[in-house]
Design an enzyme around this catalytic site. Structure first.
Site, PDB file in Angstrom:
ATOM      1  N   TYR A 173      14.678 -42.268  -4.139  1.00 45.46           N
ATOM      2  CA  TYR A 173      15.923 -42.168  -4.914  1.00 45.46           C
ATOM      3  C   TYR A 173      16.426 -40.737  -4.972  1.00 45.46           C
ATOM      4  O   TYR A 173      15.644 -39.804  -4.914  1.00 45.46           O
ATOM      5  CB  TYR A 173      15.690 -42.664  -6.345  1.00 45.46           C
ATOM      6  CG  TYR A 173      15.359 -44.123  -6.471  1.00 45.46           C
ATOM      7  CD1 TYR A 173      15.575 -45.018  -5.429  1.00 45.46           C
ATOM      8  CD2 TYR A 173      14.814 -44.622  -7.655  1.00 45.46           C
ATOM      9  CE1 TYR A 173      15.254 -46.362  -5.571  1.00 45.46           C
ATOM     10  CE2 TYR A 173      14.496 -45.964  -7.794  1.00 45.46           C
ATOM     11  CZ  TYR A 173      14.718 -46.827  -6.751  1.00 45.46           C
ATOM     12  OH  TYR A 173      14.399 -48.158  -6.881  1.00 45.46           O
ATOM     13  N   LEU A 230      27.664 -59.473 -10.684  1.00 44.35           N
ATOM     14  CA  LEU A 230      27.717 -60.450 -11.770  1.00 44.35           C
ATOM     15  C   LEU A 230      28.460 -59.960 -13.011  1.00 44.35           C
ATOM     16  O   LEU A 230      28.696 -60.741 -13.928  1.00 44.35           O
ATOM     17  CB  LEU A 230      26.293 -60.887 -12.136  1.00 44.35           C
ATOM     18  CG  LEU A 230      25.661 -61.891 -11.163  1.00 44.35           C
ATOM     19  CD1 LEU A 230      24.160 -61.998 -11.374  1.00 44.35           C
ATOM     20  CD2 LEU A 230      26.318 -63.270 -11.315  1.00 44.35           C
TER      21      LEU A 230
END
Length: 350
Positions: free
Chosen positions: A53, A245
């Site tokens: 990351y 979503l």
């Protein structure tokens, strides 16, 4: 805050795990500090990161997220023992990480040392294999015919897994990591490591984190059943399907500064006609019951039997606060029935 036991370990983790992959690209040190401090104030004790990351991964952002967490830890050392910090070794394929080579026992030892330096800590609570050396059915490779398992040399893979396990054991014996876990792996991967651990008196995995959401529930029921009976903590990542979503990407929308405006290494594979249609339906269910789409999706994930802690990420404090409220939400029988109706029509939209 509710807590669950992390598999066969003796660690109790909050039902919410704070994901950190945007720190170092979309978020800076100040943003991360704010998120960590707020999460802790709400009872979260579990933070997930990785050497790879920030995301999308690149040579320029490699290790930045761990360094940001390390900066925070250097200023809050008194809180280190209260936290469960999980990190991950990158699997093969990234040219700027050990020349893209597969994971080995030796690379585990080297990667752990690198993570400890960036995190500015003496130990990592849970060290995970970010993805296996063999190709696994993750990142939209789960449709029949996309992977040929028969061509895999299972004997060689098993030997390589034993080597990795021995490297992890060395790190545990040295006190550098307390436990280890898997990520983006399969039932065969879990059980092979369990078998090897038993045969060679080596530490067993305590957890696995896989993608899991209303749009991507392939681990239910078989892999999750395996986790429950083998005492492996199941940690869903991307419970909002990379933000889909929430409804903010419907019909091709790309809000300024959002994740989908940044080039993705694997492409926007979640963005399909069926994902769009399913998400519209879930957004409507949420509205009908006075919930935000994010609250609906996260509350659903939290109530799935076998889920130990759900990994959430946010780029803004308002997103983080909204996401946390989902875990105080008990979905009624009617809400679950309405969700089920949509799910039956779109069981695998991408």
């Amino acid at each position: 805050m509710q807590f669950s036991r992390l598999g066969s370990s003796k660690l109790d983790v909050s039902r919410i795990c704070l994901g950190s992959m945007t720190w170092g690209l979309q978020n800076n040190q100040h943003d991360a500090d704010e998120q960590i401090n707020y999460a802790i104030s709400k009872g979260i004790n579990f933070i997930d990161t990785a050497e790879m990351y920030a995301v999308p991964p690149s040579k320029d952002t490699y290790g930045k997220t761990e360094a940001i967490i390390g900066d925070w830890l250097s200023r809050h050392s008194e809180k280190r023992e209260q936290l469960i910090i999980a990190s991950k070794i990158a699997g093969p394929g990234l040219s700027w990480v050990r020349n893209g080579t597969p994971i080995s026992g030796q690379s585990v030892i080297e990667a752990v040392d690198g993570s400890l330096t960036r995190l500015k800590t003496d130990y990592i609570d849970v060290y995970q294999l970010h993805w296996p050396n063999r190709t696994s059915p993750h990142f939209a490779k789960h449709q029949p015919g996309q992977i040929n398992f028969s061509h895999v040399n299972a004997e060689q893979e098993t030997a390589d897994m034993l080597d990795i396990l021995q490297g992890l054991n060395e790190c545990i014996k040295a006190g550098k990591i307390r436990h280890w876990g898997l990520s983006d792996d399969t039932t065969w991967g879990i059980n092979t490591y369990l078998k090897l651990a038993t045969l060679h008196n080596l530490p067993k995995p305590v957890s696995i984190q896989n993608e899991f959401s209303l749009l991507h529930a392939k681990d239910w029921p078989y892999l999750i059943e395996n986790c429950v009976h083998e005492d492996i903590a199941y940690l869903p990542w991307s419970p909002l399907a990379a933000g889909f979503l929430t409804g903010k990407y419907l019909d091709g929308a790309r809000p300024e500064g959002s994740r989908w405006t940044i080039t993705q290494r694997q492409g926007l594979f979640r963005d399909t006609q069926y994902s769009n249609e399913a998400t519209k339906r879930y957004v409507n269910v949420a509205k009908q019951h006075g919930l935000t789409p994010a609250q609906l999706a996260l509350a659903w994930c939290n109530q799935v039997d076998g889920v130990t802690s759900t990994i959430i990420g946010a780029t803004t404090m308002s997103q983080l606060k909204e996401n946390l409220t989902a875990f105080d939400t008990a979905l009624s029988t009617q809400v679950l029935a309405d969700i089920s109706e949509v799910f039956k029509q779109y069981p695998a939209p991408f």
